[in-house]
Design an enzyme around this catalytic site. Structure first.
Site, short mmCIF file in Angstrom:
data_model
loop_
_atom_site.label_atom_id
_atom_site.label_comp_id
_atom_site.label_asym_id
_atom_site.label_seq_id
_atom_site.Cartn_x
_atom_site.Cartn_y
_atom_site.Cartn_z
N ARG A 96 34.08 19.38 69.18
CA ARG A 96 34.34 18.01 69.65
C ARG A 96 34.20 17.90 71.17
O ARG A 96 33.70 16.90 71.69
CB ARG A 96 35.75 17.57 69.22
CG ARG A 96 36.11 16.18 69.73
CD ARG A 96 37.45 15.71 69.23
NE ARG A 96 37.85 14.47 69.90
CZ ARG A 96 38.97 13.81 69.65
NH1 ARG A 96 39.82 14.26 68.73
NH2 ARG A 96 39.25 12.70 70.30
N ASN A 150 36.72 12.68 59.55
CA ASN A 150 35.83 11.74 60.25
C ASN A 150 34.43 12.32 60.40
O ASN A 150 34.25 13.53 60.43
CB ASN A 150 36.40 11.44 61.64
CG ASN A 150 37.43 10.33 61.59
OD1 ASN A 150 37.31 9.39 60.82
ND2 ASN A 150 38.45 10.42 62.42
N CYS A 172 41.42 5.96 56.44
CA CYS A 172 41.62 5.90 57.89
C CYS A 172 43.01 5.31 58.12
O CYS A 172 43.43 4.41 57.39
CB CYS A 172 40.54 5.02 58.52
SG CYS A 172 40.64 4.91 60.32
N HIS A 202 35.81 2.27 61.35
CA HIS A 202 35.83 2.16 62.80
C HIS A 202 34.96 1.00 63.32
O HIS A 202 34.66 0.94 64.51
CB HIS A 202 35.45 3.47 63.49
CG HIS A 202 36.51 4.53 63.35
ND1 HIS A 202 36.44 5.76 63.98
CD2 HIS A 202 37.67 4.55 62.64
CE1 HIS A 202 37.50 6.48 63.66
NE2 HIS A 202 38.26 5.75 62.84
N TYR A 258 38.20 0.14 67.93
CA TYR A 258 36.96 0.80 68.34
C TYR A 258 35.88 -0.18 68.79
O TYR A 258 34.89 0.23 69.38
CB TYR A 258 36.43 1.68 67.21
CG TYR A 258 37.17 2.98 67.06
CD1 TYR A 258 36.78 4.12 67.75
CD2 TYR A 258 38.30 3.07 66.24
CE1 TYR A 258 37.47 5.31 67.62
CE2 TYR A 258 39.00 4.26 66.11
CZ TYR A 258 38.58 5.37 66.80
OH TYR A 258 39.27 6.55 66.68
#
Length: 452
Positions: A96, A150, A172, A202, A258
């Site tokens: 990440r 995710n 989510c 998102h 988001y």
């Protein structure tokens, strides 16, 4: 009804696991959990051991007759499972960090599930999830797959489209958080309100009405965006919700947090770069939080979820994951927002694609509430992003470089042209260990780089 449930959690060494265990404990009267299997890989073995021992302490303290098993053998765990949950991170937080740092170094949004980073998380994750599905077909063909990994929407899309497995639900915690926190802003009990979400993971919007059918959406928008004192994000890794009031007012729908990346791209990028320079990426901060959490988890006297877990960004995770298992197992018909097949729910998108929508969760899975069509402002962005997702998922499965480049070119958070290609190539090389489907192309890129 069966005497007891077997639930398998893949990515069991995650810092989120105590929240999941707490959820199972709180619902044990309805979910008779007899076996909980926590599965991980060699790289996560140490964390798995720490979290696993804590899970055992939590179960013991709750006086529940349930065995907790730790294993690196996924197939052993999956045999005869009733539910499989996935909360894995291929490459762990170090992957990440690369997803965030590399785009940022080129002046692009660096984010876990959006932009270039989100696409590469999908590329690493989807082949692994599809392998899990193949094992499930053989070892637990009646089980439901509950995905919290995710990017949840793209993972669910891949499972349905390429894994040919319809018993999957993508989850989510953002809609769960929104309902609780927005009801508080309206000074109402969430039970008095109906929130209807529609879009993709998102990238959704929602409306809210009271139990008499009166719309409260515009009132909520005014509270959230018209009053600067209420401008606070419900997501730990996103800055305050300082969207332009006139824009969201015109939507007559509440945007997902988001959306800030799409509605205020320049501001979001500026803040990310500033944070990047001063304190590192969000992933680096999370790594620090996780280190603290695992030190807490080592405490042999700790037998409950610590408060610090809320800082990790997964608040109310157990409510989402455990409620959906409970609702499927007991046909409770709870109303939840999930990623599932569209089937005409949103008329602006293909019937066979995955959307994130408010649904009734039955014993046969989600039954979405009909939504219809969006207005042009939402429709344009939604169709663009869904098309981008479909390309990214296809690239993850096929390893086709041109398809991946099309996804990059379409994504509004990625600079187009040769800069996009450069970032893509850098990410491919950086993640080559976890991208075997692109192995030949990565060799070409490395060879060309060495030659130049």
């Amino acid at each position: 009804m069966k005497k007891g449930l077997k639930i398998v959690t893949i990515g069991g060494g995650s810092s989120y696991t105590p929240e999941l265990v707490e959820g199972f404990i709180n619902r044990h009267a309805e979910l008779p959990l007899k076996e909980l299997w926590l599965v991980d890989v060699e790289l996560g073995k140490e964390k798995q051991a720490i979290v696993g021992e804590m899970a055992k302490r939590m179960i013991k303290a709750a006086n529940i007759d349930c065995e907790v098993h730790l294993t690196l053998d996924r197939r052993e765990a999956l045999k005869d499972a009733d539910f499989v949950t996935t909360q894995l991170r291929v490459g762990q937080l170090d992957a990440r960090i690369l997803d965030e740092r590399i785009p940022l170094s080129h002046g692009m949004i660096g984010q876990e599930t959006n932009g270039a980073g989100g696409i590469f998380k999908a590329l690493r994750t989807i082949p692994v999830i599809l392998d899990i599905v193949e094992d499930m077909k053989e070892l637990c063909p009646d089980a439901w797959l509950i995905d919290f990994t995710n990017p949840a929407g793209m993972v669910t899309e891949a499972v349905m489209r390429y894994g040919n497995w319809d018993k999957v639900v993508g989850l989510c915690n953002i809609p769960v958080n929104a309902i609780v926190e927005e009801a508080a802003l309206l000074e109402r009990d969430p039970e008095e309100l109906f929130f209807q979400f529609a879009g993709i993971n998102h990238l959704h919007w929602h409306t809210v009405v009271d139990n008499k059918g009166k719309s409260l959406t515009d009132e909520l928008l005014k509270i959230m965006y018209g009053d600067a004192s209420n401008s606070k994000s419900i997501v730990a890794n996103i800055q305050e919700n300082d969207l332009i009031f006139e824009q969201v007012q015109n939507l007559h729908m509440v945007p997902c947090p988001y959306h800030r990346y799409y509605y205020l791209t320049d501001e979001a990028l500026k803040e990310e770069i500033e944070d990047f320079k001063n304190s590192g990426t969000r992933a680096e901060k999370v790594k620090g939080i996780e280190k603290e959490l695992f030190e807490l988890y080592k405490d042999e006297n700790l037998d409950h979820k610590p408060q610090q877990l809320a800082e990790r960004g997964g608040a109310r995770y157990s409510d989402a994951a455990c409620n959906i298992i409970n609702s499927i197992y007991n046909d409770k018909r709870m109303i939840m927002t999930v990623s599932t097949k569209n089937n005409g729910t949103i008329t602006d998108l293909p019937a066979d694609c995955v959307v994130e929508v408010t649904s009734m969760i039955t014993g046969n899975g989600p039954v979405p509430f009909q939504f219809g069509s969006f207005a042009p402002a939402e429709r344009g962005l939604l169709q663009l992003m869904k098309s981008m997702e479909l390309l990214a998922v296809e690239a993850a499965v096929t390893g086709d470089y041109g398809t991946l480049l099309q996804a990059f070119t379409m994504n509004p958070l990625i600079t187009s042209g040769f800069v996009a290609k450069q970032v893509m190539d850098e990410l491919l090389v950086a993640h080559k260990t976890y991208l075997p489907q692109f192995a030949e192309k990565i060799k070409e890129i490395e060879k060309a780089t060495t030659a130049s």
